[in-house]
Design a protein around this motif. Structure first.
Motif, PDB file in Angstrom:
ATOM      1  N   ASN A 140      53.331  41.587  55.582  1.00 46.25           N
ATOM      2  CA  ASN A 140      53.071  42.812  54.838  1.00 46.25           C
ATOM      3  C   ASN A 140      52.351  43.799  55.757  1.00 46.25           C
ATOM      4  N   PRO A 141      52.286  45.079  55.370  1.00 47.77           N
ATOM      5  CA  PRO A 141      51.690  46.090  56.254  1.00 47.77           C
ATOM      6  C   PRO A 141      50.185  46.260  56.094  1.00 47.77           C
ATOM      7  N   TYR A 142      49.519  45.314  55.408  1.00 53.23           N
ATOM      8  CA  TYR A 142      48.102  45.469  55.103  1.00 53.23           C
ATOM      9  C   TYR A 142      47.223  44.685  56.077  1.00 53.23           C
ATOM     10  N   GLY A 143      45.933  45.018  56.054  1.00 52.60           N
ATOM     11  CA  GLY A 143      44.959  44.202  56.746  1.00 52.60           C
ATOM     12  C   GLY A 143      44.758  42.893  55.994  1.00 52.60           C
ATOM     13  N   VAL A 144      44.841  41.770  56.700  1.00 55.69           N
ATOM     14  CA  VAL A 144      44.785  40.445  56.085  1.00 55.69           C
ATOM     15  C   VAL A 144      43.429  39.802  56.370  1.00 55.69           C
ATOM     16  N   LEU A 145      42.844  39.166  55.335  1.00 56.74           N
ATOM     17  CA  LEU A 145      41.546  38.511  55.489  1.00 56.74           C
ATOM     18  C   LEU A 145      41.721  37.000  55.529  1.00 56.74           C
ATOM     19  N   GLU A 146      41.039  36.367  56.472  1.00 52.09           N
ATOM     20  CA  GLU A 146      41.005  34.909  56.561  1.00 52.09           C
ATOM     21  C   GLU A 146      39.654  34.418  56.057  1.00 52.09           C
ATOM     22  N   LEU A 147      39.671  33.383  55.188  1.00 53.46           N
ATOM     23  CA  LEU A 147      38.455  32.861  54.575  1.00 53.46           C
ATOM     24  C   LEU A 147      38.245  31.409  54.964  1.00 53.46           C
ATOM     25  N   ASP A 148      36.963  30.977  54.949  1.00 49.92           N
ATOM     26  CA  ASP A 148      36.713  29.545  55.065  1.00 49.92           C
ATOM     27  C   ASP A 148      36.718  28.936  53.666  1.00 49.92           C
ATOM     28  N   THR A 149      36.442  27.648  53.566  1.00 44.53           N
ATOM     29  CA  THR A 149      36.547  26.962  52.273  1.00 44.53           C
ATOM     30  C   THR A 149      35.504  27.439  51.270  1.00 44.53           C
ATOM     31  N   ASP A 150      34.432  28.077  51.746  1.00 47.23           N
ATOM     32  CA  ASP A 150      33.400  28.611  50.853  1.00 47.23           C
ATOM     33  C   ASP A 150      33.648  30.065  50.473  1.00 47.23           C
ATOM     34  N   GLY A 151      34.725  30.655  50.991  1.00 51.88           N
ATOM     35  CA  GLY A 151      35.034  32.040  50.679  1.00 51.88           C
ATOM     36  C   GLY A 151      34.451  33.050  51.641  1.00 51.88           C
ATOM     37  N   ARG A 152      33.755  32.592  52.683  1.00 51.82           N
ATOM     38  CA  ARG A 152      33.215  33.523  53.675  1.00 51.82           C
ATOM     39  C   ARG A 152      34.363  34.096  54.503  1.00 51.82           C
ATOM     40  N   VAL A 153      34.304  35.407  54.773  1.00 57.18           N
ATOM     41  CA  VAL A 153      35.352  36.052  55.557  1.00 57.18           C
ATOM     42  C   VAL A 153      35.147  35.723  57.035  1.00 57.18           C
ATOM     43  N   LEU A 154      36.176  35.118  57.638  1.00 56.54           N
ATOM     44  CA  LEU A 154      36.115  34.734  59.048  1.00 56.54           C
ATOM     45  C   LEU A 154      36.757  35.767  59.960  1.00 56.54           C
TER      46      LEU A 154
END
Length: 367
Positions: A140-154
């Motif tokens: 997709n053309p959007y900025g993608v967020l990667e999270l750890d298992t606790d929901g913190r943005v990596l």
């Protein structure tokens, strides 16, 4: 609770419709876009709202006033120059009533997310900032967020211009999975707001959040379920209009249901029936005469007059449009005070405010 709505965009992709109004006041089913946001915030406990404004700021303040008509308190923070998403938040924060946790809403989003769940998750985690996330197909053309298992943005991964161009050229590329993207709703602690530099344009997506990720400053993501559309241009505007009127969004619609598929505001006069499968929303004081055919999804604004024998299919007419006898409109958006003379045929067009279409005109590729 306090909130900030970022409502300062120029709406260039909506021109010519945004020559006469700021994009956040674009009517959707005879109700400005911002009113849907205000109602959603109020439903989730936000009763004090600051609008971060720029383009046609006076129109927004004139519409909402002190907020009493909407059951909330309102203030306005107008930018002298464009400040970006974070700069707008920093500027608006000066007009807040108290220094405390604040929610921020991008002013071009239509959603039915459970905002209270996002706010509660933010508090339980002890986060400094939380971003509501929407799952979308990948690529997709959007900025993608990667999270750890606790929901913190990596990580926050923005697509390159080459990737955006490739997707635009091939929009039907095979889906490979799902990504989380920024849904334009944030919960911020005061220290995050205060960390935003003053007096210059600052992007929260490209400057503040990447800094928080790099320094481990407690930035979390909160995946949210429900309807979500960024009303970026006419295509998205049409999608939201159709989805709302067909019951795909869990928000109350303005007006009163008068028949199956037909919603009307006060003093609307509708003397025709809908064609099979059609849905329509008729604005205050509008008149739709006999023998008019309404097909697909149709919105008719306040004070419009649709004369006998007209055909409207998948159209949005804003305030004060007059369509004379026997005209045929298909996939047309008309700005306010347009007049269309008898017998005209128009398809696939956006018509600027106060335009006059001559008798028996033929406009659009279909004609």
């Amino acid at each position: 609770m306090q909130g900030i709505i970022i409502a300062g965009g120029f709406g260039t992709r909506f021109r010519p419709l945004t020559y006469t109004r700021p994009k956040p006041l674009m009517p959707i089913l005879n109700r400005p876009l911002l009113e849907y946001q205000v109602a959603l915030l109020k439903a989730h406990g936000v009763t004090e709202i600051v609008f971060a404004t720029n383009y046609m700021a006076d129109a927004i303040e004139e519409h909402f006033g002190d907020g009493s008509r909407f059951g909330v308190k309102m203030r306005y923070a107008q930018e002298d120059q464009p400040l970006g998403t974070a700069g707008a938040i920093r500027n608006a924060a000066k007009s807040l009533w108290r220094q405390e946790t604040v929610v921020v809403f991008n002013g071009d989003i239509v959603t039915d997310f459970d905002l209270s769940a996002v706010i509660d998750l933010h508090r339980r985690r002890g986060a400094r900032a939380t971003i509501a996330l929407k799952a979308v197909p990948s690529p997709n053309p959007y900025g993608v967020l990667e999270l750890d298992t606790d929901g913190r943005v990596l990580a926050w991964l923005e697509p390159t211009e080459e990737q955006k161009k490739a997707l635009a050229a091939n929009p039907n590329v095979e889906q490979t999975g799902w990504d989380y993207i920024n849904a334009g709703f944030y919960v911020l602690e005061p220290e995050v707001v205060e960390s935003i530099p003053e007096g210059r344009a600052v992007s929260i997506e490209r400057e503040i959040y990447p800094r928080m990720i790099a320094q481990g400053e407690g930035l979390y993501g909160a995946p949210a379920e429900g309807y979500w559309v960024d009303v970026a241009g006419p295509t998205h505007y049409w999608k939201v209009t159709n989805d709302l009127l067909r019951g795909r969004v869990n928000v109350p619609l303005p007006g009163t249901p008068r028949a199956e598929g037909l919603w009307c505001m006060e003093r609307a006069q509708v003397h025709c029936t809908l064609d099979a499968g059609a849905v329509a929303h008729i604005g205050e004081g509008a008149v739709v005469e006999k023998e008019v055919h309404l097909r697909g999804t149709v919105v008719i604004g306040a004070g419009c007059h649709i004369e006998r024998g007209c055909v409207l299919e998948d159209c949005v007419l804003l305030e004060g449009v007059h369509v004379s006898e026997g005209a045929d409109l298909t996939r047309v958006i008309c700005d306010r005070d347009v007049s269309i003379a008898a017998g005209s045929r128009i398809a696939d067009a956006v018509i600027a405010a106060s335009s006059h279409i001559e008798r028996e005109s033929r406009l659009g590729a279909s004609w």
